[in-house]
Design an enzyme around this catalytic site. Structure first.
Site, PDB file in Angstrom:
ATOM      1  N   SER A 127     136.926   5.247 143.288  1.00  0.00           N
ATOM      2  CA  SER A 127     135.724   6.063 143.456  1.00  0.00           C
ATOM      3  C   SER A 127     136.142   7.513 143.628  1.00  0.00           C
ATOM      4  O   SER A 127     137.328   7.843 143.600  1.00  0.00           O
ATOM      5  CB  SER A 127     134.930   5.602 144.674  1.00  0.00           C
ATOM      6  OG  SER A 127     135.616   6.004 145.845  1.00  0.00           O
ATOM      7  N   LYS A 128     135.168   8.341 143.834  1.00  0.00           N
ATOM      8  CA  LYS A 128     135.382   9.778 143.976  1.00  0.00           C
ATOM      9  C   LYS A 128     136.438  10.079 145.057  1.00  0.00           C
ATOM     10  O   LYS A 128     137.184  11.047 144.943  1.00  0.00           O
ATOM     11  CB  LYS A 128     134.038  10.418 144.357  1.00  0.00           C
ATOM     12  CG  LYS A 128     133.990  11.910 144.163  1.00  0.00           C
ATOM     13  CD  LYS A 128     133.612  12.274 142.733  1.00  0.00           C
ATOM     14  CE  LYS A 128     134.008  13.708 142.437  1.00  0.00           C
ATOM     15  NZ  LYS A 128     134.232  13.967 141.032  1.00  0.00           N
ATOM     16  N   ARG A 129     136.494   9.247 146.074  1.00  0.00           N
ATOM     17  CA  ARG A 129     137.456   9.471 147.157  1.00  0.00           C
ATOM     18  C   ARG A 129     138.892   9.534 146.644  1.00  0.00           C
ATOM     19  O   ARG A 129     139.759  10.144 147.243  1.00  0.00           O
ATOM     20  CB  ARG A 129     137.386   8.331 148.183  1.00  0.00           C
ATOM     21  CG  ARG A 129     136.231   8.396 149.134  1.00  0.00           C
ATOM     22  CD  ARG A 129     136.237   7.175 150.039  1.00  0.00           C
ATOM     23  NE  ARG A 129     136.192   5.933 149.266  1.00  0.00           N
ATOM     24  CZ  ARG A 129     137.130   5.012 149.261  1.00  0.00           C
ATOM     25  NH1 ARG A 129     138.208   5.168 149.968  1.00  0.00           N
ATOM     26  NH2 ARG A 129     137.006   3.916 148.532  1.00  0.00           N
ATOM     27  N   GLY A 136     139.892  10.913 143.988  1.00  0.00           N
ATOM     28  CA  GLY A 136     140.109  12.054 143.098  1.00  0.00           C
ATOM     29  C   GLY A 136     139.090  11.997 141.977  1.00  0.00           C
ATOM     30  O   GLY A 136     137.994  11.465 142.154  1.00  0.00           O
ATOM     31  N   ASP A 164     135.843  14.973 134.238  1.00  0.00           N
ATOM     32  CA  ASP A 164     136.597  15.626 135.320  1.00  0.00           C
ATOM     33  C   ASP A 164     138.069  15.744 134.928  1.00  0.00           C
ATOM     34  O   ASP A 164     138.751  16.689 135.308  1.00  0.00           O
ATOM     35  CB  ASP A 164     136.549  14.804 136.616  1.00  0.00           C
ATOM     36  CG  ASP A 164     135.217  14.941 137.338  1.00  0.00           C
ATOM     37  OD1 ASP A 164     134.444  15.825 136.957  1.00  0.00           O
ATOM     38  OD2 ASP A 164     134.975  14.143 138.257  1.00  0.00           O
TER      39      ASP A 164
END
Ligand code: GLU
Length: 469
Positions: free
Chosen positions: A240-242, A244, A250
């Site tokens: 997930s975004k956590r 990176g 992105d």
């Protein structure tokens, strides 16, 4: 012979994430390997969660990766009449039925089942009732799931999967507002798009037996299935975004090349001997679904960076230059004056893992130095520095050929004449040119400035040093 047909079927409720991109890649490779077709289907029937921006994000991600669909993408929202036609047919054939059960009844049923520690499932009340819709009561349409036997399928990755039909209840295929449900639209589309291989995340594995039953009821042989395991972060949790960057775009923004991300993703849960580097053509030749690992893959950003650097070094220069130029644009740096970007790539490719890093650490060739790094100044600037820099400037001014070799000779001569060590000359000079002490070899760093600009920076630093920095 039927043509191998795969489809990538994202729901446009967010950006294209790495897990989705890997699924898309596997679908693409498998189709290409067997000279078949790769299709894109946008599953946008959830009107509340689907957005045009997310559709665009999927298109952008797929285009950046070069995973082009062989025909125009299919949008489920444009196919409601097709779904309705199938629902009408199933009702007419007795393969589906109208269910008038009220919310209260269903809730009561569920509570009872929970109390008896049974798995909550529809009890088939309306299936056996033969009700007609007299009072224009609201209803949903349910599929008549087989009541006996097992659903068995041979997942290409996971092997044989067997689910008893007792576990499956009569699935709602149309809601009370008439809209078709997710599992049903997938079945209709997979039939109409003649999909031969469904390759998707293993979070869909529970849907597969239901979809197979509906396919068979409609008179079709189900496609083959391959459920791809999840991608986890280093901590073992779902990526997930956590962890990176999560969205494919992105990675573009962070200075990765699509070739590197594709190469990374193909190896994430699949291997071919000990080969690490795969061009898209290599992947198409070698990819084999049955060799995809059953267990989750762990995302490792260092390996992605290693691959990225490999592609920075080995792709055709114009590809790398284009991507680097984009990074300078993101930084708001005008590169129309200054060294050629191809020269930057040559000089920096061994020092940088991403093109963002390359742009950031090359900015001094295109931007004025606004400040000198305090620590570097404290360490390398002495009372003698002005004299040394003046000497360097004087000699560099006399040079007729502005290139690393003659520049190098000048620097060596200054070092010898002034009886200093090389860093005592080199580091103040680096500070003058770049504001800091990190740069490629000094002759090369100098040569990428024009002679005038290099001299201007050295003179400016002498003035600053004279004024006490
Ligand atoms: N739309 C589903 C998703 O985004 C995929 C369904 C499928 O591949 O069958 O997870």
């Amino acid at each position: 012979m039927t043509m191998t047909t795969t489809r990538f079927a994202p729901s446009p409720t967010g950006f294209l994430h790495v897990g989705g991109a890997r699924t898309a890649l596997y679908c693409y490779l498998y189709a290409k390997r067997y000279h078949g077709q790769f299709l894109l289907r946008i599953e946008d029937t959830d009107l509340e969660r689907s957005t045009p921006e997310a559709v665009q994000a999927i298109f952008d991600g797929m285009a950046w990766l070069g995973l082009h669909s062989d025909v125009a993408p299919v949008f489920q929202t444009q196919r409601f009449d097709r779904y309705q036609a199938y629902i009408d047919r199933m009702l007419a054939n007795g393969q589906a039925y109208q269910c008038f059960c009220t919310k209260e009844r269903l809730e009561h049923m569920r509570e009872q089942q929970m109390q008896h520690k049974e798995k909550p499932r529809y009890d088939g009340h309306c299936r056996h009732r033969n009700t007609t819709n007299e009072g224009n009561m609201p209803y949903v349409v349910r599929f008549k799931n087989p009541e006996h036997g097992d659903v068995v399928f041979d997942d290409i990755i996971l092997g044989e999967i067997r689910i008893s039909n007792h576990e499956l209840d009569d699935l709602i295929i149309a809601r009370s507002d008439g809209s078709p449900t997710y599992n049903f639209t997938v079945v209709v589309d997979d039939i109409e798009m003649a999909v031969t291989h469904v390759i998707r995340g293993n979070d869909h594995i529970n849907n597969t037996p239901r979809q197979i039953n509906m396919m068979r009821a409609l008179g079709y042989t189900p496609p083959l299935y391959a459920h791809v395991p999840m991608i986890l972060g280093q901590d073992g949790k779902k990526l997930s975004k956590r962890h990176g960057a999560e969205s494919v775009m992105d990675y573009e923004r962070e200075g990765y090349l699509p070739e590197a991300l594709l190469n990374y993703l193909v190896r994430l849960g699949w291997s071919h001997g000990d080969q690490e580097i795969f061009s898209l053509d290599d992947m198409i030749q070698a990819f084999d679904l049955s060799k995809v690992s059953k267990s989750p893959a762990i995302f490792n950003v260092e390996k992605l960076q290693w691959l990225n650097q490999h592609y920075i070094k080995s792709l055709p220069m114009d590809r790398v230059v284009k991507a680097l130029q984009k990074q300078f644009e993101y930084l708001g740096i005008d590169v129309s004056h200054g060294p050629a970007l191809s020269d930057i790539v040559v000089v920096m490719k061994d020092r940088c893992k991403t093109l963002k890093e390359m742009a950031e650490s090359s900015r001094y060739w295109f931007e004025p130095v606004n400040a000198y790094d305090h620590t570097a100044v404290a360490k390398f600037v002495t009372s003698d520095t002005s004299r040394v820099l003046s000497l360097v400037a004087e000699k560099l001014q006399e040079l007729h050929e502005w290139a690393p070799q003659p520049i190098h000779q000048v620097l060596q001569a200054v070092v010898a004449d002034s009886e200093l060590k090389f860093p005592q000359v080199a580091q103040p000079l680096r500070i003058a040119l770049t504001g800091n002490v990190q740069s490629p070899s000094l002759d090369v760093t100098l040569s990428l400035f024009s002679q005038e600009e290099a001299l201007r920076r050295i003179m400016a630093s002498i003035v600053v040093i004279a004024n006490g920095c």
